[in-house]
Scaffold this motif. Structure first.
Motif, PDB file in Angstrom:
ATOM      1  N   UNK A   1       0.602  -1.032   0.062  1.00  0.00           N
ATOM      2  CA  UNK A   1      -0.082   0.146   0.148  1.00  0.00           C
ATOM      3  C   UNK A   1       0.705   1.298  -0.017  1.00  0.00           C
ATOM      4  N   UNK A   2       0.477   2.374   0.365  1.00  0.00           N
ATOM      5  CA  UNK A   2       1.096   3.719   0.202  1.00  0.00           C
ATOM      6  C   UNK A   2       2.450   3.619   1.186  1.00  0.00           C
ATOM      7  N   UNK A   3       2.246   2.934   2.169  1.00  0.00           N
ATOM      8  CA  UNK A   3       3.350   2.938   3.365  1.00  0.00           C
ATOM      9  C   UNK A   3       4.290   1.880   3.146  1.00  0.00           C
TER      10      UNK A   3
ATOM     11  N   UNK B   1       5.407   4.087  -6.114  1.00  0.00           N
ATOM     12  CA  UNK B   1       5.585   5.578  -6.795  1.00  0.00           C
ATOM     13  C   UNK B   1       4.383   5.977  -7.338  1.00  0.00           C
ATOM     14  N   UNK B   2       3.735   4.755  -8.217  1.00  0.00           N
ATOM     15  CA  UNK B   2       2.304   5.013  -9.049  1.00  0.00           C
ATOM     16  C   UNK B   2       1.340   5.401  -8.069  1.00  0.00           C
ATOM     17  N   UNK B   3       1.077   4.701  -6.871  1.00  0.00           N
ATOM     18  CA  UNK B   3       0.206   4.848  -5.790  1.00  0.00           C
ATOM     19  C   UNK B   3       0.231   6.401  -5.246  1.00  0.00           C
TER      20      UNK B   3
ATOM     21  N   UNK C   1      -1.067  -0.888 -14.718  1.00  0.00           N
ATOM     22  CA  UNK C   1       0.388  -1.428 -14.406  1.00  0.00           C
ATOM     23  C   UNK C   1       0.748  -2.020 -15.789  1.00  0.00           C
ATOM     24  N   UNK C   2       1.648  -3.120 -15.520  1.00  0.00           N
ATOM     25  CA  UNK C   2       1.946  -3.778 -16.604  1.00  0.00           C
ATOM     26  C   UNK C   2       1.968  -5.367 -16.431  1.00  0.00           C
ATOM     27  N   UNK C   3       2.233  -6.136 -17.522  1.00  0.00           N
ATOM     28  CA  UNK C   3       2.247  -7.391 -17.435  1.00  0.00           C
ATOM     29  C   UNK C   3       3.764  -7.874 -18.015  1.00  0.00           C
ATOM     30  N   UNK C   4       4.185  -9.027 -17.670  1.00  0.00           N
ATOM     31  CA  UNK C   4       5.725  -9.502 -18.258  1.00  0.00           C
ATOM     32  C   UNK C   4       5.465 -11.008 -18.685  1.00  0.00           C
ATOM     33  N   UNK C   5       5.838 -11.347 -19.762  1.00  0.00           N
ATOM     34  CA  UNK C   5       5.921 -12.833 -20.136  1.00  0.00           C
ATOM     35  C   UNK C   5       6.850 -13.223 -20.955  1.00  0.00           C
ATOM     36  N   UNK C   6       8.125 -14.077 -20.759  1.00  0.00           N
ATOM     37  CA  UNK C   6       9.119 -14.367 -21.568  1.00  0.00           C
ATOM     38  C   UNK C   6       9.687 -15.484 -20.719  1.00  0.00           C
TER      39      UNK C   6
ATOM     40  N   UNK D   1      -4.211  -0.545  -7.509  1.00  0.00           N
ATOM     41  CA  UNK D   1      -5.561   0.197  -7.625  1.00  0.00           C
ATOM     42  C   UNK D   1      -5.501   1.573  -6.739  1.00  0.00           C
ATOM     43  N   UNK D   2      -5.483   2.469  -7.811  1.00  0.00           N
ATOM     44  CA  UNK D   2      -5.198   3.615  -7.084  1.00  0.00           C
ATOM     45  C   UNK D   2      -6.346   4.235  -6.109  1.00  0.00           C
ATOM     46  N   UNK D   3      -7.500   3.885  -6.713  1.00  0.00           N
ATOM     47  CA  UNK D   3      -8.667   4.245  -5.885  1.00  0.00           C
ATOM     48  C   UNK D   3      -8.544   3.850  -4.416  1.00  0.00           C
TER      49      UNK D   3
END
Length: 406
Positions: free
Chosen positions: A38-40, A277-279, A355-360, A370-372
């Motif tokens: 979370x934020x903290x 950081x995004x939050x 966000x983003x996914x990753x696959x390789x 979830x910013x809300x």
């Protein structure tokens, strides 16, 4: 294990039972890691399996893993730092920064910008390759291959998820600063955020490299970062004569060298700091790394799927599950798109997350915020098949369990 994690009560036992059926069982992941935050800070940490089967080394949430395309999101944060510093312009023709014209031959009058590259609307494709350029080569040569271009759609009119966009982004960054991409990302993002990570190993310490998560395919065979506790002999594609002298690097000639599209090695705990950081609208632990407006520019969808305006899957992989991409900003995907044909909700709760996914190389991974509600989660699983199988969404059944965490 932090006392804060214990206080919040994230045991992870049930998830471990769901995923732990022995790494020898066919179809089971070799390792899974899930970190809630979370934020903290971190609120839960769940780990299972092996970072290195041969060594018998169990995985931890502090072990660096090649996080695949989540690297694009971190690269984009570096771009926004340079935009804020006045070094880059999101809407300028990148030809000026590259030093040569970047143009779709079918649309020679349409400029291509950083905003188009980072939102996969540049009209580039991966059909000519994107990572094979050797240490002493130039990325520009790939763009001369007609297969590199979608000649049916002008830049800005069609979404096609294309890895090649990001080596070009890195090349622009190098030309703007004169700095090698991996070192630049240390300066702009990783060190300010106190993240022990690196692009393609060279700037990581020996101690960090010794904790590398080996990537395994679905048969349990090592396919990437099986480095036996040390850095690889050559962290990049070697020169044409097989040599690996990084002093051959020249700014802005080969942006693919340090894999800005997928080569970030970072731990799950480190990746949680990117999520925080995004939050925090660009702020974390009292440090304002990005302006809130820069975060908003990254996360705001520039494309939303409708019939005929783009592809909802990545062509460069064997995973052609439709409905995976439905909203996309600048290296930021938005989940749970309420539109016919979209299957982009591994959580199954209809909540919009970014966000983003990753696959390789047998890895499946995600960073979702979830910013809300002020929460987020990071996960990765190794030893996975090339396709995302078994889920109700376009994500795999394993990822859906990791998303729910129960």
């Amino acid at each position: 294990m932090s006392t804060r994690w214990m206080r919040k009560g994230g045991s992870g036992c049930l998830l471990g039972l769901l995923l732990l059926a022995g790494t020898a069982r066919a179809g089971a992941p070799v390792a899974t890691v899930r970190v809630g935050f979370d934020h903290d800070g971190v609120t839960s940490t769940q780990v299972h399996g092996f970072a290195d089967k041969a060594a018998g080394r169990k995985v931890t949430a502090d072990d660096p893993v090649r996080i695949a395309s989540i690297s694009k999101l971190v690269t984009a944060i570096g771009v926004m730092r340079l935009v804020e510093a006045g070094k880059l312009d999101l809407d300028a023709d990148v030809s000026g920064q590259l030093g040569w014209p970047l143009r779709n031959p079918a649309f020679p009058d349409t400029p291509i910008t950083l905003r188009l590259l980072m939102s996969h609307r540049s009209s580039l494709t991966d059909a000519a390759g994107y990572w094979q350029t050797p240490l002493d080569g130039q990325l520009r040569g790939l763009l001369e291959d007609p297969r590199a271009w979608d000649t049916q759609h002008a830049p800005g009119t069609y979404f096609r998820y294309t890895n090649l966009n990001f080596p070009l982004v890195a090349q622009v960054m190098e030309r703007a600063t004169g700095e090698r991409f991996d070192r630049l990302m240390q300066r702009l993002v990783l060190k300010p955020l106190h993240i022990d990570g690196c692009f393609n190993w060279d700037t990581c310490s020996d101690a960090t490299a010794a904790r590398a998560v080996v990537l395994y395919d679905a048969d349990g065979k090592p396919v990437k970062d099986d480095n036996h506790g040390r850095k690889p002999d050559c962290p990049v594609v070697p020169a044409q004569d097989g040599s690996c002298n990084l002093a051959q690097w020249r700014a802005g000639e080969n942006g693919a060298l340090f894999s800005p599209q997928g080569g970030l090695r970072i731990s799950a705990h480190g990746l949680a700091r990117i999520g925080r950081l995004l939050l925090g609208n660009g702020r974390i632990d009292g440090v304002q790394l990005l302006a809130p407006a820069s975060v908003q520019a990254l996360i705001t969808p520039l494309w939303q799927y409708r019939d005929g305006n783009g592809l909802t899957y990545e062509e460069d992989t064997d995973d052609r599950g439709k409905g995976f991409f439905c909203r996309y900003g600048m290296a930021v995907q938005t989940l749970a798109t309420p539109a016919t044909g979209c299957r982009d909700d591994p959580f199954g709760d209809g909540i919009e997350r970014i966000g983003h996914s990753g696959s390789a190389y047998g890895l499946q991974a995600g960073l979702w915020v979830d910013r809300e509600h002020g929460t987020g989660v990071v996960w990765f699983a190794t030893g996975m098949p090339d396709q995302r199988l078994g889920g109700h969404s376009a994500f795999s059944a394993v990822e859906e369990k990791l998303a729910r965490g129960k």
